[in-house]
Scaffold this motif. Structure first.
Motif, PDB file in Angstrom:
ATOM      1  N   SER A 134     -65.349 -44.979 -44.987  1.00 26.02           N
ATOM      2  CA  SER A 134     -64.901 -46.371 -44.871  1.00 26.02           C
ATOM      3  C   SER A 134     -65.022 -47.038 -46.236  1.00 26.02           C
ATOM      4  O   SER A 134     -65.917 -46.704 -47.028  1.00 26.02           O
ATOM      5  N   LEU A 136     -64.466 -50.960 -48.333  1.00 23.95           N
ATOM      6  CA  LEU A 136     -64.257 -52.400 -48.278  1.00 23.95           C
ATOM      7  C   LEU A 136     -63.355 -52.795 -49.443  1.00 23.95           C
ATOM      8  O   LEU A 136     -63.706 -52.590 -50.617  1.00 23.95           O
ATOM      9  N   LYS A 150     -61.912 -54.279 -44.452  1.00 26.70           N
ATOM     10  CA  LYS A 150     -62.647 -53.021 -44.362  1.00 26.70           C
ATOM     11  C   LYS A 150     -61.772 -51.941 -43.731  1.00 26.70           C
ATOM     12  O   LYS A 150     -61.286 -52.102 -42.625  1.00 26.70           O
ATOM     13  N   ASP A 152     -62.019 -48.727 -42.066  1.00 19.62           N
ATOM     14  CA  ASP A 152     -63.028 -47.896 -41.416  1.00 19.62           C
ATOM     15  C   ASP A 152     -62.433 -46.732 -40.630  1.00 19.62           C
ATOM     16  O   ASP A 152     -63.138 -46.023 -39.924  1.00 19.62           O
ATOM     17  N   GLU A 173     -62.131 -51.336 -54.756  1.00 24.70           N
ATOM     18  CA  GLU A 173     -63.011 -51.013 -53.645  1.00 24.70           C
ATOM     19  C   GLU A 173     -64.449 -51.359 -54.023  1.00 24.70           C
ATOM     20  O   GLU A 173     -64.859 -51.191 -55.168  1.00 24.70           O
TER      21      GLU A 173
END
Length: 385
Positions: A134, A136, A150, A152, A173
């Motif tokens: 994952s 962000l 996000k 995921d 990121e």
């Protein structure tokens, strides 16, 4: 309807019932393929983005299924925005895009893969910047600091490196602040905005609360003017033009259609066999033996030759005695009478009387009356009945 057709019909009904039961009881399977199809409701389709893009870009969106090369061959537009989501752009189409950007247009290209030759000419290098499950996604502009998204589920982990000093990093990121996944490249009078994570526009992520702010921030870099979205460029397959495309697009109708074709094929195969021809009704030949005997009898009666009839009757009787009872009929003496008595169970007197009548029929000089023939016939029928 014969038994075979009834059997096939029963099998067909049972198969239909089983398929219907399976269809009713089956659970929906989520399609997690990254299809990026504007008509797909699956998690990684673009149906929601397709519905909201007009509002996002203030109803100034022109959609086209043509490639950039084919579109710009016939269209000459004033500076505008270009939008492409996850597509394999051929070299000629890239040339058309860059020509328009150089003339003052801006291009927003959101994809996890870029043409290496084009990347080299623009001064960036597509690269994998993350292997995390994952990520962000953040924007570098301070006014967007509170907006993030996000990833995921199946992140691409793609980004850019070896960026020229003239290029601008717009997003990155959180896991690696040195690597960019959203950049701005100046080219002539216009700019190219390249984002390496197309999942941000899919149904799965747009439905999550708060993610729409990140997407709005990304598109806020485009000027407020007409946008040409090459919405057909992200399709890896051409849409079927078959008249059956609606039936084949629906699982239930598709199953029914293939089942119908399979049943029809079975029906043709089994009925193509040569069927037995109808056997014509042939009347059996009439037994005219009785009529023949009656005719011969009437002939003898008309002639009145009772002696000859008596001789033939005696000859027939003696032949049966030889064949059936295995008694020698050469001498019609006491021995013959005794053996015939033992094998037939008839009285000696009756057999003796019959024997005398037989001798009389065999004697060509004997006088035979009608009554003799009748009596002989009655006694013989009684002995060998």
């Amino acid at each position: 309807m014969n038994k075979t057709l009834k059997l096939y019909g029963l099998i067909f009904i049972i198969v239909m019932a089983v398929l219907a039961l399976l269809e009713l009881t089956k659970s929906d399977v989520t399609d997690w393929r990254k299809n990026f199809d504007v008509h797909e409701k699956s998690p990684f389709g673009l149906l929601i983005f397709s519905k909201e893009v007009d509002h996002l870009l203030k109803n100034k969106v022109q959609r086209t299924d043509l490639s950039p090369y084919d579109f710009y061959k016939t269209q000459k537009l004033k500076p505008h925005n270009i939008l492409i989501v996850q597509s394999e752009i051929d070299s000629e189409s890239w040339n058309k895009i860059l020509q328009n950007v150089e003339s003052g247009s801006d291009a927003m290209i959101i994809s996890d893969s870029f043409n290496k030759k084009v990347a080299d000419s623009l001064g960036f290098l597509p690269s994998r910047i993350s292997y995390e499950d994952s990520n962000l996604l953040l924007l570098t502009d301070e006014k967007f600091a509170q907006d993030s998204l996000k990833i995921d589920k199946l992140p691409s982990g793609k980004g850019f490196e070896l960026i020229l000093e003239s290029d601008e990093i717009l997003g990155k990121e959180e896991s690696d602040s040195k690597m960019a996944n959203f950049i701005k490249i100046s080219h002539g009078k216009g700019n190219l905005y390249l984002h390496a994570e197309p999942l941000i526009l899919t149904n799965y992520y747009l439905l999550k609360p708060g993610n729409e702010k990140y997407v709005q921030d990304v598109f806020s870099y485009l000027p407020d003017r007409e946008t040409v979205w090459f919405s057909g460029a992200n399709k890896n397959r051409t849409e079927s033009r078959s008249p059956l495309r609606f039936i084949l697009s629906k699982p239930a109708l598709r199953y029914a259609w293939w089942l119908f074709l399979g049943g029809l094929l079975l029906f043709i195969i089994f009925n193509a066999k040569r069927k037995q021809r109808i056997v014509p009704v042939i009347e059996p030949k009439k037994n005219k033996s009785v009529e023949f005997v009656k005719s011969i009898g009437n002939l003898y009666l008309q002639e009145g030759d009772f002696h000859d009839m008596m001789a033939k009757k005696a000859q027939y009787f003696l032949n049966r005695v030889r064949m059936d009872l295995l008694i020698d009929t050469k001498d019609l003496d006491e021995k013959f009478i005794h053996l015939l008595h033992l094998k037939t169970g008839k009285s000696v007197e009756e057999i003796t009387e019959v024997t005398e009548l037989i001798k009389k029929g065999q004697d060509p000089y004997a006088s035979v009356m009608k009554e003799d023939l009748i009596k002989m016939n009655t006694l013989l029928d009684g002995i060998l009945q």
